[in-house]
Design a protein around this motif. Structure first.
Motif, PDB file in Angstrom:
ATOM      1  N   ILE A 212      18.787   3.387  -7.575  1.00 42.88           N
ATOM      2  CA  ILE A 212      20.394   3.621  -7.606  1.00 42.88           C
ATOM      3  C   ILE A 212      20.711   5.231  -7.840  1.00 42.88           C
ATOM      4  O   ILE A 212      21.775   5.573  -7.549  1.00 42.88           O
ATOM      5  CB  ILE A 212      20.639   2.736  -8.860  1.00 42.88           C
ATOM      6  N   ASN A 213      19.629   5.983  -8.732  1.00 45.79           N
ATOM      7  CA  ASN A 213      20.022   7.324  -8.652  1.00 45.79           C
ATOM      8  C   ASN A 213      19.885   7.955  -7.481  1.00 45.79           C
ATOM      9  O   ASN A 213      20.566   8.910  -7.366  1.00 45.79           O
ATOM     10  CB  ASN A 213      18.821   7.678  -9.706  1.00 45.79           C
ATOM     11  N   TYR A 214      19.105   7.634  -6.340  1.00 43.45           N
ATOM     12  CA  TYR A 214      19.187   8.152  -5.112  1.00 43.45           C
ATOM     13  C   TYR A 214      20.021   7.861  -4.218  1.00 43.45           C
ATOM     14  O   TYR A 214      19.985   7.957  -3.125  1.00 43.45           O
ATOM     15  CB  TYR A 214      17.775   7.880  -4.461  1.00 43.45           C
ATOM     16  N   GLY A 215      20.821   6.623  -4.494  1.00 44.40           N
ATOM     17  CA  GLY A 215      21.940   6.041  -4.052  1.00 44.40           C
ATOM     18  C   GLY A 215      21.553   5.050  -2.737  1.00 44.40           C
ATOM     19  O   GLY A 215      22.093   4.994  -1.641  1.00 44.40           O
ATOM     20  N   GLU A 314      24.949   0.796   2.881  1.00 43.63           N
ATOM     21  CA  GLU A 314      26.363   1.255   2.523  1.00 43.63           C
ATOM     22  C   GLU A 314      26.668   2.219   3.591  1.00 43.63           C
ATOM     23  O   GLU A 314      26.335   3.575   3.498  1.00 43.63           O
ATOM     24  CB  GLU A 314      26.485   1.496   1.079  1.00 43.63           C
ATOM     25  N   LYS A 333      29.309   8.475   5.298  1.00 42.99           N
ATOM     26  CA  LYS A 333      27.971   8.625   4.240  1.00 42.99           C
ATOM     27  C   LYS A 333      27.254   7.508   4.985  1.00 42.99           C
ATOM     28  O   LYS A 333      27.580   6.238   5.032  1.00 42.99           O
ATOM     29  CB  LYS A 333      28.358   8.212   2.968  1.00 42.99           C
ATOM     30  N   PHE A 337      20.963   8.546   6.061  1.00 46.97           N
ATOM     31  CA  PHE A 337      20.963  10.131   5.563  1.00 46.97           C
ATOM     32  C   PHE A 337      20.165  10.169   4.419  1.00 46.97           C
ATOM     33  O   PHE A 337      19.410  10.711   3.875  1.00 46.97           O
ATOM     34  CB  PHE A 337      22.024  10.668   5.820  1.00 46.97           C
ATOM     35  N   VAL A 338      20.977   9.020   3.466  1.00 41.98           N
ATOM     36  CA  VAL A 338      20.391   8.892   2.183  1.00 41.98           C
ATOM     37  C   VAL A 338      19.133   8.306   1.884  1.00 41.98           C
ATOM     38  O   VAL A 338      18.317   8.912   1.095  1.00 41.98           O
ATOM     39  CB  VAL A 338      21.727   7.840   1.512  1.00 41.98           C
ATOM     40  N   LEU A 340      16.575   8.826   3.892  1.00 43.27           N
ATOM     41  CA  LEU A 340      15.594   9.514   4.045  1.00 43.27           C
ATOM     42  C   LEU A 340      15.107  10.520   3.129  1.00 43.27           C
ATOM     43  O   LEU A 340      14.131  10.960   2.661  1.00 43.27           O
ATOM     44  CB  LEU A 340      16.061  10.265   5.391  1.00 43.27           C
ATOM     45  N   GLY A 341      16.370  10.448   2.071  1.00 43.43           N
ATOM     46  CA  GLY A 341      16.155  11.675   1.164  1.00 43.43           C
ATOM     47  C   GLY A 341      15.039  11.197   0.062  1.00 43.43           C
ATOM     48  O   GLY A 341      14.626  12.038  -0.837  1.00 43.43           O
TER      49      GLY A 341
END
Ligand code: SF4
Lengths: 371, 176, 163
Positions: A212-215, A314, A333, A337-338, A340-341
């Motif tokens: 969740i913290n990393y989205g 999302e 968004k 992308f998210v 891969l982080g």
């Protein structure tokens, strides 16, 4: 005796068969153990956001397609929902149903590619061929509807470019009954394969808090055992009219949130999508699909952040309008992308061969990472 | 579940002058404006407060507001001066299911905003992207580099409204 | 030996020119660099998967450019990627061929006007043999492009300079 060791920096990509496109990973190793992974992205940065500012609202749709090219229908869907919110218009029932049907077909197609290429990465070639064979059938359905195989420009703001082909419903039903047993076939072929389980279970465990913290969203979040699906939790379109379950990771082969869980969510979701499609085909209302398309799209000054559950997670559109026919700013968004982080977090402490297993399990598409 | 007015009141009470205003007149989405140097404290509070628990950052976007006046320099190129760059934060609480939008603006000459990358790791890459494309400097960001454009890109930040593309990059012609 | 298989009752001799033999063997085993760039790469994958079956033309993906004869530039070439593509091309052993697949690598495609980070045509960095138009080109179009390339190879000569 302690041996003197050195860290080694290994470069993977941008041309590498397992990076799912043009991604460069800078891996720092101590022997075979990974110390850190630095993804370098941008090799496919196609300036989507600049294009969006230079185009009118309907003209943006083809560019939206080209972001997540494995799930183009869903990108259009999300964009249409966002602009409709900004305009404050309602679309006819039939349009909503067709959008849902297309979206769910797209979800199956996208998951098929994800599963097939994941098998390929791990060393199983056959599932790839099976998956592409079935995907080809879905593509045929899309082609019958709008003439394109991959990038459709079918879902427009306020409606659809045109109605379904008269044979569509029959063919779609045929596909549903054809595909149902195939899910089991995939399970036999890949999911419960000993080698596959050994490579994926207990690898790349993603705890829920971190996720969740990393989205993280979509199948990857559900793999960590959190029942969260925007189709239900922040519902849009007509998803509240259908009865379907949200599969979550249970750690059947290892720990909750490992690669196998994330993979298996996708397999289960294909079944759920079939359920939705079946219901939608049953209830499909009659009507005109182009009647609500506005002649000129000029939203009032304002902004909206709208999100949908894309096959990968999302997908959010943040659109600012300054009252002109062109969007002032469109920020996307993208789930890839998210996701891969989080590579660094997931890979630390694993073996070098696990990088491939982990990268495949989070299912990214580079077009959306770089936009 | 709290609406934006209640959230605004809680924040106003706690932070006073750092919470600048609540704008609800625009259609669809309202937002709270916050001073750029205080945004990290506000966000940390919003994440950890028992009543708010905004544990998830949905999106972080950098925007060039282009609200300054246009001037022509000696070559005839149009520049926009005196405008602001803004960052929008879309927050959500997966527990209480409420959402809120925050905005923080800084002048374009010196676009410094405090980073929230250590509060939500999600923000890390989004802030790098906002720096890369829009040119917002995030203070105390762990690793503020370009992310999408090449590391040696010298022509500025492409999503600024008055951006001019270079003619050549490493000997390759850029325009059509 | 493809078409000649089991055509002779006994061991026999086939007389042909060296040129034809070389060209024939070249064009029937065009190994490809396993390399995808963007949306077009998905269509390339679909082409090599079961339905369209690239293998029957002798196109087999190799993961190293050193072992490959042909590179299919399948998708948008960005400025960041262009130098890498050049490097990959230089690593391939001669004779080498390039198919540019899709409008993007032909000319910038949909990104020709506002694409500040898109190279408008891969032929600005490496020479191209066959251009396949389309966005994305259908698998049939890619197959046609390959047949065109085979035709080109068939007409190559050891002595005469070909364009
Ligand atoms: S030509 Fe079209 S399909 Fe191919 S990479 Fe470019 S945008 Fe994608």
């Amino acid at each position: 005796m302690a041996l003197k060791t050195e860290h080694m920096t290994l470069n993977m990509g941008p041309q590498h068969p397992s990076t799912h496109g043009v991604l460069r990973l800078e891996v720092e190793l101590e022997g075979e153990i990974i110390k850190s992974v630095q993804p370098h992205i941008g090799y496919l940065h196609r300036c989507f956001e600049k294009h969006a500012e230079a185009m009118t609202y309907p003209q943006v749709i083809p560019y939206v397609d080209r972001m997540d090219y494995l799930a183009a229908m869903y990108n259009e869907f999300g964009y249409a929902v966002a602009v409709e919110k900004l305009l404050g218009i309602q679309v006819p029932e039939r349009v909503e149903y067709i959008r849902v049907i297309m979206g769910e077909f797209q979800r199956i197609a996208s998951h098929l590619v994800a599963v097939g290429t994941y098998g390929l990465d791990i060393g199983a070639f056959t599932p790839f061929l099976f998956c592409f064979r079935d995907r080809e059938r879905i593509i045929n359905l899309f082609e019958m509807t709008c003439g394109a195989r991959m990038l459709y420009n079918y879902i427009w703001v306020g409606g659809l470019s045109h109605d379904l082909h008269p044979d569509f419903v029959r063919n779609a039903k045929e596909f549903v009954s054809y595909f149902k047993p195939k899910v089991k076939e995939l399970n036999d072929l890949l999911s419960y394969n000993r080698i596959f389980i050994d490579r994926t279970a207990n690898v790349g465990i993603l705890p829920l808090e971190t996720a969740i913290n990393y989205g993280i969203s979509g199948p990857n979040l559900r793999g960590s055992g959190f029942e969260w699906d925007i189709r239900k939790d922040d519902t849009y379109s007509v998803y509240n009219k259908f009865d379907f379950d949200i599969p979550v990771g249970k750690g059947l082969q290892g720990t909750v949130g490992d690669c196998w869980d994330r993979y298996y969510i996708r397999i289960q979701e294909m079944g759920e999508s079939l359920k939705i499609i079946e219901q939608a085909l049953e209830q499909l209302p009659e009507g005109d699909v182009t009647s609500a398309i506005p002649k000129r799209i000029k939203p009032p000054v304002g902004q909206v952040y709208s999100r949908v559950e894309n096959p990968k997670g999302e997908l959010g559109y943040f659109i600012i309008s300054n009252g002109s026919p062109n969007p002032f700013r469109v920020k996307v968004k993208g789930p890839s992308f998210v996701h891969l982080g989080i590579m660094n977090e997931l890979c630390k402490g694993h073996m070098i061969a696990d990088v491939i297993a982990i990268l495949g399990s989070i299912d990214i598409v580079l077009g959306e990472v770089d936009r | 579940m709290k609406n934006i007015q209640e959230i605004f009141d809680i924040l106003k009470e706690k932070f006073g002058d750092s919470i600048l205003e609540l704008l609800t007149t625009l259609p669809v989405e309202s937002f709270i404006t916050i001073a750029p140097k205080k945004i990290n404290e506000v966000c940390l509070f919003m994440r950890d407060n028992e009543e708010l628990k905004f544990n998830s950052l949905m999106c972080l976007s950098g925007v060039d507001d282009a609200n300054g006046k246009q001037v022509k320099d000696e070559n005839g190129a149009v520049k926009i001066e005196g405008s602001t760059l803004s960052v929008y934060y879309h927050l959500e609480s997966t527990e209480f299911r409420h959402k809120v939008t925050l905005k923080s603006s800084a002048p374009k000459e010196n676009p410094e905003v405090e980073s929230v990358a250590l509060i939500w790791h999600h923000a890390d890459w989004h802030e790098r992207e906002a720096w890369d494309l829009v040119g917002i400097k995030f203070l105390n960001h762990p690793d503020l580099r370009r992310i999408l454009m090449p590391y040696d890109w010298e022509a500025g930040h492409p999503l600024q409204k008055d951006y001019k593309n270079p003619e050549f990059y490493h000997g390759m012609k850029v325009p059509y | 030996m493809g078409l000649l298989d089991k055509q002779f009752a006994k061991e026999s001799i086939v007389v042909t020119s060296l040129e034809d033999l070389l060209n024939w063997s070249r064009l029937s085993s065009l190994w490809q660099v396993g390399f995808g760039l963007a949306c077009c790469a998905i269509e390339m994958m679909a082409t090599s998967a079961s339905h369209y079956d690239f293998d029957r033309f002798g196109v087999i993906p190799r993961n190293s450019p050193r072992q490959a004869d042909i590179i299919i530039i399948s998708g948008t070439v960005t400025l960041k990627m262009a130098t890498r593509i050049k490097r990959i091309y230089e690593q391939m052993a001669d004779p080498k061929y390039v198919i540019s697949m899709g409008s993007c690598s032909n000319s910038g495609g949909p990104y020709w006007e506002h694409g500040y980070h898109v190279l408008k045509g891969v032929d600005r960095v490496i020479p191209v043999d066959v251009y396949v138009p389309g966005c994305p080109p259908r698998p049939e179009a890619l197959l046609e492009g390959l047949l065109k390339l085979q035709e080109k190879i068939r007409n190559e000569s050891l002595v005469k300079k070909t364009a």
